[in-house]
Write a protein that holds these residues in place. Sequence first.
Motif, PDB file in Angstrom:
ATOM      1  N   ILE A  69       0.853  -1.187   0.000  1.00 42.24           N
ATOM      2  CA  ILE A  69       0.000   0.000   0.000  1.00 42.24           C
ATOM      3  C   ILE A  69       0.891   1.240   0.000  1.00 42.24           C
ATOM      4  N   ASP A  70       0.547   2.229  -0.814  1.00 42.36           N
ATOM      5  CA  ASP A  70       1.294   3.483  -0.901  1.00 42.36           C
ATOM      6  C   ASP A  70       0.940   4.347   0.311  1.00 42.36           C
ATOM      7  N   GLN A  71       1.836   4.411   1.265  1.00 39.37           N
ATOM      8  CA  GLN A  71       1.570   5.136   2.503  1.00 39.37           C
ATOM      9  C   GLN A  71       1.735   6.643   2.373  1.00 39.37           C
ATOM     10  N   THR A  72       2.109   7.124   1.184  1.00 41.33           N
ATOM     11  CA  THR A  72       2.213   8.563   0.993  1.00 41.33           C
ATOM     12  C   THR A  72       0.851   9.171   0.677  1.00 41.33           C
ATOM     13  N   ARG A  73      -0.118   8.325   0.297  1.00 40.02           N
ATOM     14  CA  ARG A  73      -1.473   8.804  -0.002  1.00 40.02           C
ATOM     15  C   ARG A  73      -2.344   8.690   1.250  1.00 40.02           C
ATOM     16  N   LYS A  74      -3.370   9.525   1.331  1.00 42.27           N
ATOM     17  CA  LYS A  74      -4.251   9.520   2.498  1.00 42.27           C
ATOM     18  C   LYS A  74      -4.902   8.156   2.684  1.00 42.27           C
ATOM     19  N   SER A  75      -5.402   7.553   1.586  1.00 42.06           N
ATOM     20  CA  SER A  75      -6.051   6.241   1.689  1.00 42.06           C
ATOM     21  C   SER A  75      -5.059   5.178   2.158  1.00 42.06           C
ATOM     22  N   GLY A  76      -3.813   5.292   1.727  1.00 44.89           N
ATOM     23  CA  GLY A  76      -2.790   4.354   2.158  1.00 44.89           C
ATOM     24  C   GLY A  76      -2.463   4.491   3.633  1.00 44.89           C
ATOM     25  N   ASN A 114      -4.568   5.534   5.900  1.00 45.08           N
ATOM     26  CA  ASN A 114      -5.716   4.990   6.624  1.00 45.08           C
ATOM     27  C   ASN A 114      -5.656   3.469   6.683  1.00 45.08           C
ATOM     28  N   ALA A 115      -5.352   2.837   5.552  1.00 47.94           N
ATOM     29  CA  ALA A 115      -5.258   1.373   5.505  1.00 47.94           C
ATOM     30  C   ALA A 115      -4.131   0.882   6.403  1.00 47.94           C
ATOM     31  N   HIS A 116      -2.997   1.568   6.352  1.00 41.99           N
ATOM     32  CA  HIS A 116      -1.857   1.182   7.185  1.00 41.99           C
ATOM     33  C   HIS A 116      -2.198   1.321   8.669  1.00 41.99           C
ATOM     34  N   ALA A 117      -2.948   2.353   9.026  1.00 44.52           N
ATOM     35  CA  ALA A 117      -3.357   2.545  10.417  1.00 44.52           C
ATOM     36  C   ALA A 117      -4.242   1.398  10.903  1.00 44.52           C
ATOM     37  N   LEU A 118      -4.951   0.750   9.977  1.00 50.45           N
ATOM     38  CA  LEU A 118      -5.792  -0.399  10.320  1.00 50.45           C
ATOM     39  C   LEU A 118      -5.023  -1.717  10.279  1.00 50.45           C
ATOM     40  N   GLY A 119      -3.712  -1.634  10.030  1.00 51.58           N
ATOM     41  CA  GLY A 119      -2.870  -2.818  10.050  1.00 51.58           C
ATOM     42  C   GLY A 119      -2.751  -3.536   8.722  1.00 51.58           C
ATOM     43  N   ILE A 179      -2.444  -4.235  -0.805  1.00 54.55           N
ATOM     44  CA  ILE A 179      -3.739  -3.980  -1.430  1.00 54.55           C
ATOM     45  C   ILE A 179      -4.631  -5.214  -1.322  1.00 54.55           C
ATOM     46  N   SER A 180      -4.044  -6.405  -1.451  1.00 54.72           N
ATOM     47  CA  SER A 180      -4.847  -7.624  -1.342  1.00 54.72           C
ATOM     48  C   SER A 180      -5.433  -7.780   0.067  1.00 54.72           C
ATOM     49  N   ALA A 181      -4.704  -7.370   1.094  1.00 57.88           N
ATOM     50  CA  ALA A 181      -5.239  -7.413   2.463  1.00 57.88           C
ATOM     51  C   ALA A 181      -6.418  -6.466   2.603  1.00 57.88           C
ATOM     52  N   LEU A 182      -6.317  -5.298   1.988  1.00 60.42           N
ATOM     53  CA  LEU A 182      -7.408  -4.325   1.988  1.00 60.42           C
ATOM     54  C   LEU A 182      -8.636  -4.901   1.286  1.00 60.42           C
ATOM     55  N   CYS A 183      -8.416  -5.549   0.148  1.00 57.47           N
ATOM     56  CA  CYS A 183      -9.503  -6.163  -0.606  1.00 57.47           C
ATOM     57  C   CYS A 183     -10.201  -7.246   0.225  1.00 57.47           C
ATOM     58  N   ARG A 184      -9.416  -8.132   0.841  1.00 55.15           N
ATOM     59  CA  ARG A 184      -9.987  -9.196   1.678  1.00 55.15           C
ATOM     60  C   ARG A 184     -10.817  -8.626   2.813  1.00 55.15           C
ATOM     61  N   GLU A 185     -10.327  -7.575   3.459  1.00 55.38           N
ATOM     62  CA  GLU A 185     -11.045  -6.977   4.580  1.00 55.38           C
ATOM     63  C   GLU A 185     -12.359  -6.339   4.121  1.00 55.38           C
ATOM     64  N   ARG A 186     -12.337  -5.674   2.984  1.00 51.21           N
ATOM     65  CA  ARG A 186     -13.565  -5.062   2.470  1.00 51.21           C
ATOM     66  C   ARG A 186     -14.599  -6.137   2.151  1.00 51.21           C
ATOM     67  N   ILE A 187     -14.168  -7.211   1.502  1.00 52.55           N
ATOM     68  CA  ILE A 187     -15.091  -8.302   1.183  1.00 52.55           C
ATOM     69  C   ILE A 187     -15.612  -8.945   2.465  1.00 52.55           C
ATOM     70  N   ARG A 188     -14.750  -9.140   3.444  1.00 50.38           N
ATOM     71  CA  ARG A 188     -15.177  -9.720   4.720  1.00 50.38           C
ATOM     72  C   ARG A 188     -16.243  -8.853   5.396  1.00 50.38           C
ATOM     73  N   ARG A 189     -16.042  -7.542   5.355  1.00 55.31           N
ATOM     74  CA  ARG A 189     -17.007  -6.633   5.994  1.00 55.31           C
ATOM     75  C   ARG A 189     -18.343  -6.600   5.258  1.00 55.31           C
ATOM     76  N   VAL A 190     -18.297  -6.699   3.935  1.00 55.69           N
ATOM     77  CA  VAL A 190     -19.529  -6.641   3.142  1.00 55.69           C
ATOM     78  C   VAL A 190     -20.287  -7.964   3.188  1.00 55.69           C
ATOM     79  N   CYS A 191     -19.556  -9.073   3.120  1.00 61.37           N
ATOM     80  CA  CYS A 191     -20.183 -10.398   3.007  1.00 61.37           C
ATOM     81  C   CYS A 191     -20.262 -11.166   4.316  1.00 61.37           C
ATOM     82  N   GLY A 192     -19.505 -10.766   5.307  1.00 56.71           N
ATOM     83  CA  GLY A 192     -19.353 -11.629   6.473  1.00 56.71           C
ATOM     84  C   GLY A 192     -18.489 -12.803   6.047  1.00 56.71           C
TER      85      GLY A 192
END
Length: 109
Positions: free
Chosen positions: A55-62, A64-69, A73-86
């Motif tokens: 994840i590009d930590q120089t960007r605001k979204s990066g 935020n993602a880094h702050a969540l551990g 990008i694939s970890a971010l994708c998995r987490e989003r799918i987990r939150r949406v689908c359970g």
Amino acid sequence: KPTALLTRLLQYGCAQDEPNIVLDFFAGSGSLAHAAVLADIPDLTFICVQIPEPIDQTRKSGKNAHALGMETISALCRERIRRVCGSVGVRVFHLSSLANGTLKPTAAP
């Protein structure tokens, strides 16, 4: 990719009376998977593929993602799918290395 737009495109492009499979080979943050769930189309399966790019930590979204551990990008994708689908019907395959021209599957983190 705006989720509302992707949801609308899925509603236009998917048949309501037969099985549909959506493949997102460059899943990024998982917006197409999110849209697939919101589209509420019966018998819709989605497949997301994303290499574990840092994840590009120089960007605001990066940041935020880094702050969540999340480091990739694939970890971010998995987490989003987990939150949406359970955990209902979600399977994750993690490919760790390319050895002798073959991918070696490993357990997902």
